[in-house]
Structure formats: structure tokens, C-alpha cells
Design a protein around this motif. Structure first.
Motif, PDB file in Angstrom:
ATOM      1  N   TRP A  54       0.881  -1.184  -0.102  1.00 37.48           N
ATOM      2  CA  TRP A  54       0.101  -0.020  -0.025  1.00 37.48           C
ATOM      3  C   TRP A  54       0.734   1.345  -0.063  1.00 37.48           C
ATOM      4  N   LEU A  55       2.133   1.212   0.896  1.00 38.41           N
ATOM      5  CA  LEU A  55       3.069   2.233   0.769  1.00 38.41           C
ATOM      6  C   LEU A  55       3.717   2.337  -0.313  1.00 38.41           C
ATOM      7  N   GLY A  56       4.087   1.496  -1.273  1.00 39.11           N
ATOM      8  CA  GLY A  56       4.658   1.592  -2.302  1.00 39.11           C
ATOM      9  C   GLY A  56       6.265   0.966  -1.747  1.00 39.11           C
ATOM     10  N   LEU A  57       6.396   0.054  -0.873  1.00 40.34           N
ATOM     11  CA  LEU A  57       7.505  -0.673  -0.133  1.00 40.34           C
ATOM     12  C   LEU A  57       7.739  -1.687  -0.384  1.00 40.34           C
ATOM     13  N   ASP A  58       9.100  -2.253  -0.632  1.00 44.31           N
ATOM     14  CA  ASP A  58       9.345  -3.634  -1.289  1.00 44.31           C
ATOM     15  C   ASP A  58       8.820  -4.494   0.036  1.00 44.31           C
ATOM     16  N   ALA A  69       9.347   6.091   6.191  1.00 41.33           N
ATOM     17  CA  ALA A  69       9.625   7.435   5.407  1.00 41.33           C
ATOM     18  C   ALA A  69      10.708   6.881   4.419  1.00 41.33           C
ATOM     19  N   GLY A  70      10.122   6.345   3.151  1.00 43.47           N
ATOM     20  CA  GLY A  70      11.385   5.851   2.218  1.00 43.47           C
ATOM     21  C   GLY A  70      11.757   6.986   1.284  1.00 43.47           C
ATOM     22  N   PRO A  71      12.336   6.239   0.105  1.00 38.85           N
ATOM     23  CA  PRO A  71      13.072   7.309  -1.005  1.00 38.85           C
ATOM     24  C   PRO A  71      11.699   8.109  -1.420  1.00 38.85           C
ATOM     25  N   GLU A  72      11.853   8.890  -2.351  1.00 33.07           N
ATOM     26  CA  GLU A  72      11.039   9.896  -2.856  1.00 33.07           C
ATOM     27  C   GLU A  72      10.128   8.870  -3.862  1.00 33.07           C
ATOM     28  N   GLY A  73       8.641   9.069  -3.690  1.00 33.09           N
ATOM     29  CA  GLY A  73       7.735   8.291  -4.340  1.00 33.09           C
ATOM     30  C   GLY A  73       7.430   6.994  -3.642  1.00 33.09           C
ATOM     31  N   MET A  74       8.136   6.825  -2.549  1.00 30.66           N
ATOM     32  CA  MET A  74       7.993   5.433  -1.771  1.00 30.66           C
ATOM     33  C   MET A  74       7.566   5.616  -0.382  1.00 30.66           C
ATOM     34  N   GLY A  75       6.817   5.175   0.279  1.00 25.31           N
ATOM     35  CA  GLY A  75       6.335   5.264   1.730  1.00 25.31           C
ATOM     36  C   GLY A  75       5.584   6.547   2.029  1.00 25.31           C
ATOM     37  N   LEU A  76       5.863   6.921   3.406  1.00 24.85           N
ATOM     38  CA  LEU A  76       5.331   7.914   3.799  1.00 24.85           C
ATOM     39  C   LEU A  76       6.367   8.971   3.627  1.00 24.85           C
ATOM     40  N   SER A  77       5.726  10.286   3.820  1.00 28.43           N
ATOM     41  CA  SER A  77       6.604  11.552   4.192  1.00 28.43           C
ATOM     42  C   SER A  77       7.008  11.696   5.271  1.00 28.43           C
ATOM     43  N   GLU A  78       8.063  12.474   5.458  1.00 29.71           N
ATOM     44  CA  GLU A  78       8.541  12.687   6.949  1.00 29.71           C
ATOM     45  C   GLU A  78       7.608  13.321   7.776  1.00 29.71           C
ATOM     46  N   GLU A  79       6.920  14.267   7.290  1.00 28.88           N
ATOM     47  CA  GLU A  79       5.920  14.775   8.231  1.00 28.88           C
ATOM     48  C   GLU A  79       4.741  14.037   8.409  1.00 28.88           C
ATOM     49  N   GLN A  80       4.287  13.020   7.727  1.00 28.29           N
ATOM     50  CA  GLN A  80       3.421  12.094   8.019  1.00 28.29           C
ATOM     51  C   GLN A  80       3.873  10.889   8.911  1.00 28.29           C
ATOM     52  N   VAL A  81       5.214  10.788   8.713  1.00 29.27           N
ATOM     53  CA  VAL A  81       5.669   9.807   9.805  1.00 29.27           C
ATOM     54  C   VAL A  81       5.889  10.488  11.210  1.00 29.27           C
ATOM     55  N   GLU A  82       6.172  11.717  11.306  1.00 26.45           N
ATOM     56  CA  GLU A  82       5.967  12.377  12.638  1.00 26.45           C
ATOM     57  C   GLU A  82       4.629  12.534  12.990  1.00 26.45           C
ATOM     58  N   ARG A  83       3.694  12.772  12.498  1.00 25.75           N
ATOM     59  CA  ARG A  83       2.239  12.994  12.983  1.00 25.75           C
ATOM     60  C   ARG A  83       1.909  11.569  13.515  1.00 25.75           C
ATOM     61  N   LEU A  84       2.320  10.648  12.510  1.00 27.60           N
ATOM     62  CA  LEU A  84       1.683   9.113  13.232  1.00 27.60           C
ATOM     63  C   LEU A  84       2.323   8.818  14.303  1.00 27.60           C
ATOM     64  N   SER A  85       3.872   9.076  14.401  1.00 23.80           N
ATOM     65  CA  SER A  85       4.729   8.672  15.662  1.00 23.80           C
ATOM     66  C   SER A  85       4.160   9.417  16.746  1.00 23.80           C
ATOM     67  N   GLY A 103       3.048  10.194  -4.142  1.00 28.48           N
ATOM     68  CA  GLY A 103       3.226   9.729  -5.425  1.00 28.48           C
ATOM     69  C   GLY A 103       2.240   8.309  -5.427  1.00 28.48           C
ATOM     70  N   SER A 104       1.365   8.341  -4.538  1.00 28.46           N
ATOM     71  CA  SER A 104       0.492   7.327  -4.640  1.00 28.46           C
ATOM     72  C   SER A 104      -1.114   7.733  -4.747  1.00 28.46           C
ATOM     73  N   GLU A 105      -1.985   7.166  -5.379  1.00 25.82           N
ATOM     74  CA  GLU A 105      -3.126   7.512  -5.532  1.00 25.82           C
ATOM     75  C   GLU A 105      -4.254   7.006  -4.520  1.00 25.82           C
ATOM     76  N   LYS A 106      -3.621   6.275  -3.276  1.00 24.92           N
ATOM     77  CA  LYS A 106      -4.608   5.556  -2.278  1.00 24.92           C
ATOM     78  C   LYS A 106      -4.740   6.671  -1.344  1.00 24.92           C
TER      79      LYS A 106
END
Length: 780
Positions: free
Chosen positions: A75-79, A89-105, A126-129
Motif C-alpha cells: 500500500w505504501l509502495g515499499l518492497d 519514510a522511504g525514498p522519494e515516491g515510496m512510503g510516507l513523507s517525513e511529516e506524515q511519519v512524525e504525525r503518526l509517531s 506519489g500514490s493515488e491511495k
């Protein structure tokens, strides 16, 4: 070693107990195995259900490590699922953004500390989900160390649907506002009724139509636009529409803005409760419809007066109109319009009546004709019929899918055209066969038509006329052939007078080759001018010869006049002397004569009288034919005058054994020369006496009819045939050699005719062999 009999049973019993215990252990192990297998199946089923479920669990331990299915990583576009939460928070276009990870944490730490659940929505870059996260403190059975359990939901479709619904709701609000504004601004009255059929909402046009102050006043007072019609109010009609769940439309009269107008009122049941209504002013449409019906009737009446057949078919190819000439052309029976027959049926009827061309495959031909309805441009065809009729058919498609068929009988036109072509060819052949040279000039001066003799008459080459030259160019060529080139202006004036002035003009001109031409300009009815030219060279020469001969004849006439005067003296003088001497001898001047001598003298006197009369007749006839007869006219009363003539012949009538009747009025008077008229009537009486047998009867009748005096002398004697009458009228004539006189019959009748005609009258004869003769003299 001997075994005690007691020991064997004990051993058997122990073995039996051991076997039973082993079997029970086996059964227990089997049940535990089955339970374990069932638990494993249940665990696998639950695990599969969790994996296939719409939500994915994410377990976050206190130290930040996470546990989640591999589907969460996809779902997050990770392997694969990372080990710690911060690694989401993966590389560009993969996973969540840094801001989203901080809010979730932050939400996870707060939940782990306070056991407060949280909700969070995010969309990975980078995802439509779209993911919805719902977190809570995990149950100790799941994780006894205070871990946080997060359920991740994929609500992409739900969010899209919500977004769409939101947009639709916003658009619906805008549309509703626009619709309300449109209804309010609509030029037609519109209203809404509730379930109780009471007015709840009206627009501005309704308020103005009923003459109210506001919409609230209309609703409060329930002011209806439409009066009661047929015992039913507008609310009752609306209730009937609601009960039927069908719209009701009616056309009636209503008062709008203090004027009676024709309106179309519609009551429309809505999906919920209530009835909507609107009224459309169709007064102008009704007026236009009436005018259209009147125009259509007038047009159809006019089409019935045309000699060309016209029929109209609608979009279903059914006949809606056909005038009388169309019925006549195709021999259609009465009632085809009221029966609204189809186009193909009309063709079938026309075929039965022999009003279509002979075709080999009639169904295919009829289908081809039906394609006229599908064409965009008019179609024109010619139909030669078996009865030698020629029809011109024009098919005009209509914008509504119909068709207008025009049928024109061109049989007479073609016959007239053929006749015209024949006449043109005849005219050309006639022109070319005439002795005159002809040319036709148009009003603008150019040469239109000429015959073959025209260039020949002027001595021109035929190529000069092939280009239909202007009159000026043609006259310039003709001037070269004239003896006096300056005389060409006369011909130009003649052409101008015939074409522009519409006057006839003629003239004569000399050519350089010695020929003489006469020409004339004649205006034609079609506005053109005709120039006719005739070569009169031979005629002029003959005219000169005739003039010379006329002068010779005049001289001969003068000689003949002198001859007649001289002969009159030369004949009368000797006869007078002979008669005088004979009369002296009879009187005894020379002495007494013997009886025989007196008979001789009497014979001489009688012969002199007859000869004198014959000489007088010959001289008078010659003078009359020469036009030299002298007349001395006086007033003559006919009855005494003719009676005197009869008296002179009384003895001859008695000697011939005849009777004579004289009828007439004593008032008849004419202007005549007594002596000459007496001689004419006397000759006719003598002729009647001579040719009437003994016992015959002679009738002399004097009458006046229509201002003309009529003297009829009839007898019942021998009569004459027509040939004999013609010979009698000829009298004497010159011999064939011209050197003497040929006697044809007595001189009396020709001399009488000459004398009567000299008086301006006529002498006519009606005779038949053995039936008598009637001579009629008419005098003015």
C-alpha cells in the motif's frame, strides 16, 4: 523357571491395563492433534481473513518496532515492511513523507501513554491511495507490553465518492440556486403546490399575471391564475394529476396582465409530494397557426387553379395534398388524399392507368423513386408515356422529410417546339427561295438573319456576314460596291427608321457594276427591322421600254381618234346623199317613175337605212371601246321613255305575233343620254322580238331597289347556252393577224353593254336554252 498360575493372569491384566492406557493415550494424542490442527486451520483462516480484509493491522511496540503484513508495505509502495516506525519514510515516491511519519509517531506515543485512540487520514506521496488510520492501545493478549495497534483502511474509493458527492452537492446547490433564479426570472407564470394542493411558491411572472403585489400575497390569498373550467378548479385538476401520477396539459383562455390570452397550462407531479405547474402563452402561436391554416388553404386553392400537377407527401411518404391537375395527369381516383395513400401506392395506381414510363422491373424502379425522399437536392426527370404524353417530373425534398412532386404535361410544348422548329426551317427555306434579298437587324444594330440572296445582291462575300456584324461594319462593306459611296447614309437611315423609329422607309440606289437596287425598311412586330432588297435592273429597263411603247400607243390612239372622226364623216356623208337622192326620186323630182322603179327606189331607201344603222353601231362601238363615246346626260323619266321605245316597235311585235307587258312606276327618273340609252334598250328589245317564237311573251319591268334603278327585259323565247351567250357578248373583235375585224355575233348586245356601262351601270344576262332570256339593266 516355573511361572505361577496366579502370575499369568496378573501379567495379562497388566498388559491389558497397559494396552488400554496406551490406547487412551493414543486417542488423547489424536484429539490433541486434531485440536491443534483445527487451531492451525483457524489461525490460518483468521490470518487469511485479516489479509483479505479491508483493514490491515499495524502493531507498534514501545521501542518503535512494527509488525504488519506485507500488504501494508505494498500500500505504501515499499518492497517490504520496515523494522521500525521511523523507517516508513522511504525514498522519494515510496512510503510516507517525513511529516506524515512524525504525525503518526506522535499519535502512537500519545496512545501508548494515555491509551487514547486516534484517527488519522493520509495519502502517501506519489500514490493515488487514501489511507485511514485508526489507532488504540493493544489488548494485553495481543501485546502485554503496552504496544499500539493501528488499523489501516484503504478508503480511496470512499474518498473519491465523497469528493464526487461533495462536488455534486455543491453543483446541485449552484444548480438549485440557478434554477430558482431561472424560475423567478422566467417570462411564463410558474407555481408549486403542496400535498394539500395549496399554492406554496409562485414566480414573479405569476404575480404580474394575476396583478398581485407580491408572491406572499398570492400564496396568502391563494390567487389562482386559471378560472374554473368545466366545473373543475385548478386545484382539482392538480389533484387529478397527482392521483394519476401523470402530467395533465390543457389549452384554455386566461387573463394575463388584464388581457385574455390563450395559454397552455401543465400540471406536473414531482417525485416527492407536490405539483408543479406552468402556463405558456400561445396566443401568438395560435394566431400564427390560424394564419398558417388560412395560408395553406389559400395556397392549396391557388394550386388547384394551376395547370401543373402538384402533390405533397409527408415524412411517412403518405399523400397529404394533391391538386386537380395532379389527379388528371395520373388518373387518380377521388379520395386518395383523404385515404392518405403512400407514394408507392400512387405509383402503382399510375402504372395501372398507363401514366408512368414502360419499365422492365417495376418494383426496383418504384424503390428507386422512393429514394427521392432521402435526397438533399431537387430531382428532375422526363417521363415519356405509352400514349405519347411527355411529363416533366420535379421532386423537391422538404426539410421535414416530406416530398413535393410537380408534374407538368409538356406534350403540347414539345409539339409547339417541333412546330416552331419546322416553321423556322420553313422560314429559312422560304427566305432562301425568295427573289428578294432579306436581312433582319436587331434594335442594337447587329445583323441577326439573312437569306442567301442578300450578299449576292450587294456583291459581298458570304464570309462577311458570318460574324453577325453591326450595321456600321456592314454598311462600310456595302459602300465599296456603290456607284456613289456617299449614298450609303440613306441605307443606314432606312435601317435606323425600321429598328428604332418603327417607320417604313424605302429608296433606290445604283451599284458600281451598273445594277439598280430598290430597298425598303419595314419594322417587325418583335422589335427588329427588316431590310428587303430587290434587283430592279431588268424591271427598269422594261419600264423604259414600256414608256417608249406607251408613247407609241398614245400616238396610235390619237391616229385612231382622228381615223374614227374621219370615218364617221366619210361613212355618213355618202349614205346621207344616197338616201336623199332616193327620197327625191320617190317624190318624182326626176319625173314619174314606173312601179318597178318605185320598188327599186324603196329598196334602196330601206337598204340605206339599215346600212346607216349598222355604220352607226360600228362607229359607236368603236368609240365606246376607245373611250371616246360622247354622252349628254339629262333627266329621263323611265316609264314614258321606255313606253316610247316600245311604241316604235309596236308593229314589229304585232307582226311577230307576240305580246308585251310594261310594268313600272312613273316616278322613276335617271340621269342619262336619251339617244344612247334608247339605242341600248332598243337593241335588247329587238333581240327579244327576234328570238321569241310566235305566241310568245315579252315583259319589261321597271323597279328601284336600294337606290338603284333596275330595268328587266325578259322573254320566253329560245334562250342561249352559256357558250352562245359568251359569243354574243364578244360581238366583233380584231382578227388574229391584227389586220381586220372578226365578226362573232350581232353587234346589238355588245353595243348595249358598252352604252349601259358608259352610263355607270351594268348589264347582266340570265338565260337557259329553250327557257328564255332575261336582260337586267341597273342604273345609278
Amino acid at each position: 523357571m516355573e511361572i505361577s498360575p496366579v502370575f499369568l493372569p496378573v501379567i495379562g491384566l497388566l498388559l491389558a491395563l497397559w494396552t488400554g492406557w496406551a490406547v487412551s493415550l493414543m486417542f488423547k494424542a489424536s484429539r490433541d492433534t486434531q485440536k491443534a490442527e483445527a487451531h492451525r486451520k483457524a489461525a490460518r483462516r483468521l490470518s487469511r481473513m485479516v489479509e483479505e480484509g479491508p483493514a490491515i493491522p499495524l502493531l507498534v511496540r514501545v521501542d518503535g518496532r512494527i509488525e504488519a503484513p506485507d500488504r501494508f508495505a505494498r500500500w505504501l509502495g515499499l518492497d517490504k515492511v520496515p523494522e521500525y516506525l521511523s523507517e516508513l519514510a522511504g525514498p522519494e515516491g515510496m512510503g510516507l513523507s517525513e511529516e506524515q511519519v512524525e504525525r503518526l509517531s506522535a499519535h502512537v506515543r500519545r496512545t501508548q501513554k494515555s491509551a487514547r485512540p486516534f484517527k488519522m487520514a493520509l495519502r502517501p506521496p506519489g500514490s493515488e491511495k487514501s489511507l485511514a488510520l485508526r489507532g488504540a492501545l493493544a489488548d494485553p493478549a495481543v501485546s502485554p507490553s503496552g504496544a499500539a495497534l493501528i488499523w489501516a483502511f484503504d478508503f480511496t474509493e470512499t474518498e473519491d465518492e465523497l469528493a464526487r458527492l461533495g462536488e455534486e452537492a455543491a453543483r446541485a446547490r449552484d444548480d438549485f440556486g440557478a434554477l430558482v433564479g431561472l424560475i423567478e426570472a422566467a417570462p411564463m407564470p410558474m407555481w408549486f403546490r403542496g400535498g394539500d394542493m395549496q399554492l406554496r411558491l409562485v414566480n414573479k411572472a405569476y404575480v404580474e399575471a394575476v396583478g398581485a403585489q407580491s408572491a406572499d400575497q398570492v400564496v396568502a390569498e391563494q390567487i389562482e391564475l386559471v378560472e374554473k373550467v368545466g366545473g373543475r378548479t385548478a386545484a382539482q385538476v392538480a389533484q387529478q394529476s397527482a392521483d394519476r401520477r401523470q402530467p395533465i396539459e390543457r389549452i384554455l383562455s386566461a387573463t394575463i396582465n388584464n388581457a385574455r390570452r390563450t395559454v397552455r397550462v401543465t400540471d406536473l407531479p414531482l417525485m416527492g409530494e407536490g405539483i408543479a405547474g406552468y402556463a405558456i402563452d400561445i396566443e401568438e402561436m395560435e394566431e400564427q397557426a390560424r394564419e398558417f391554416r388560412a395560408f395553406r388553404e389559400a395556397q392549396r386553392s391557388m394550386l388547384d387553379q394551376l395547370s401543373i400537377g402538384v402533390a405533397q407527401f409527408d415524412a411517412q411518404q403518405r399523400m397529404s395534398f394533391a391538386n386537380q391537375p395532379f389527379h388528371r395527369v395520373f388518373s387518380l381516383p377521388p379520395g386518395v388524399v383523404s385515404e392518405r395513400i403512400r407514394f408507392d401506392q400512387m405509383l402503382t395506381i399510375a402504372r395501372e392507368n398507363g401514366k408512368i414510363p414502360e419499365v422492365r422491373d417495376f418494383p426496383a424502379w418504384r424503390k428507386e423513386m422512393a429514394e427521392w425522399f432521402l435526397k438533399d437536392e431537387p430531382e428532375e426527370v422526363n417521363w415519356p408515356l405509352p400514349d405519347s404524353t411527355h411529363l416533366r417530373i420535379v421532386a423537391q425534398p422538404l426539410p421535414d422529410g416530406g416530398l413535393v412532386v410537380i408534374a407538368e404535361d409538356r406534350t403540347e410544348q414539345l409539339a409547339l417546339s417541333a412546330t416552331r422548329d419546322t416553321l423556322l426551317r420553313t422560314r429559312t427555306a422560304t427566305f432562301d427561295s425568295l427573289f428578294e434579298a432579306l436581312a433582319v437587324f436587331a434594335p442594337d444594330g447587329h445583323l441577326e438573319l439573312w437569306n442567301r440572296g442578300f450578299p449576292i445582291a450587294w456583291g459581298l462575300e458570304s464570309e462577311v456576314l458570318d460574324g453577325h456584324p453591326q450595321a456600321e461594319q456592314l454598311l462600310a462593306e456595302i459602300a465599296k460596291q456603290l456607284a456613289d459611296p456617299k449614298a450609303i447614309s440613306e441605307i443606314g437611315q432606312t435601317i435606323r427608321a425600321a429598328t428604332l423609329d418603327r417607320k417604313k422607309r424605302d429608296g433606290r440606289i445604283e451599284l458600281a457594276d451598273g445594277r439598280t437596287l430598290t430597298y425598303a425598311g419595314v419594322p417587325l412586330p418583335d422589335g427588329n427591322g427588316l431590310l428587303t432588297v430587290l434587283d430592279v435592273t431588268a424591271s427598269q429597263q422594261a419600264e423604259e421600254a414600256l414608256r417608249e411603247r406607251n408613247r407609241a400607243l398614245e400616238e396610235a390612239d390619237a391616229v385612231m381618234t382622228r381615223f374614227l372622226a374621219n370615218m364617221s364623216y366619210e361613212f355618213r356623208t355618202p349614205l346621207t346623199s344616197i338616201g336623199g337622192f332616193a327620197e327625191l326620186l320617190s317624190q318624182g323630182i326626176a319625173g314619174d317613175l314606173s312601179a318597178q322603179a318605185r320598188d327599186y327606189v324603196q329598196a334602196i331607201t330601206t337598204s340605206v337605212g339599215k346600212l346607216t344603222e349598222q355604220v352607226e353601231n360600228v362607229l359607236d362601238l368603236s368609240q365606246s371601246e376607245a373611250g371616246l363615246m360622247p354622252l349628254r346626260k339629262t333627266k329621263v323619266e323611265l316609264l314614258p321613255f321606255i313606253e316610247q321605245i316600245v311604241r316604235k316597235r309596236e308593229q314589229a311585235i304585232l307582226d311577230a305575233g307576240l305580246t308585251l307587258d310594261l310594268n313600272g312606276n312613273a316616278n322613276k327618273v335617271v340621269e342619262a343620254d336619251r339617244q344612247q340609252l334608247q339605242r341600248a334598250i332598243g337593241h335588247l328589245l329587238d333581240n327579244a322580238i327576234t328570238h321569241t317564237p310566235r305566241g310568245g311573251r315579252i315583259l319589261v319591268d321597271i323597279a328601284k331597289r336600294r337606290g338603284v334603278n333596275r330595268i328587266a327585259i325578259s322573254d320566253n323565247g329560245q334562250g342561249m347556252s352559256q357558250h352562245e351567250l359568251a359569243r354574243a357578248l364578244e360581238g366583233i373583235r380584231m382578227s388574229k393577224d391584227g389586220k381586220g375585224i372578226e365578226r362573232r355575233h350581232g353587234l346589238g348586245i355588245p353595243l348595249a353593254r358598252q352604252l349601259v356601262e358608259a352610263h355607270g351601270g351594268t348589264l347582266e344576262f340570265q338565260t337557259r336554252k329553250n327557257a328564255g332570256t332575261t336582260a337586267t339593266i341597273t342604273l345609278p
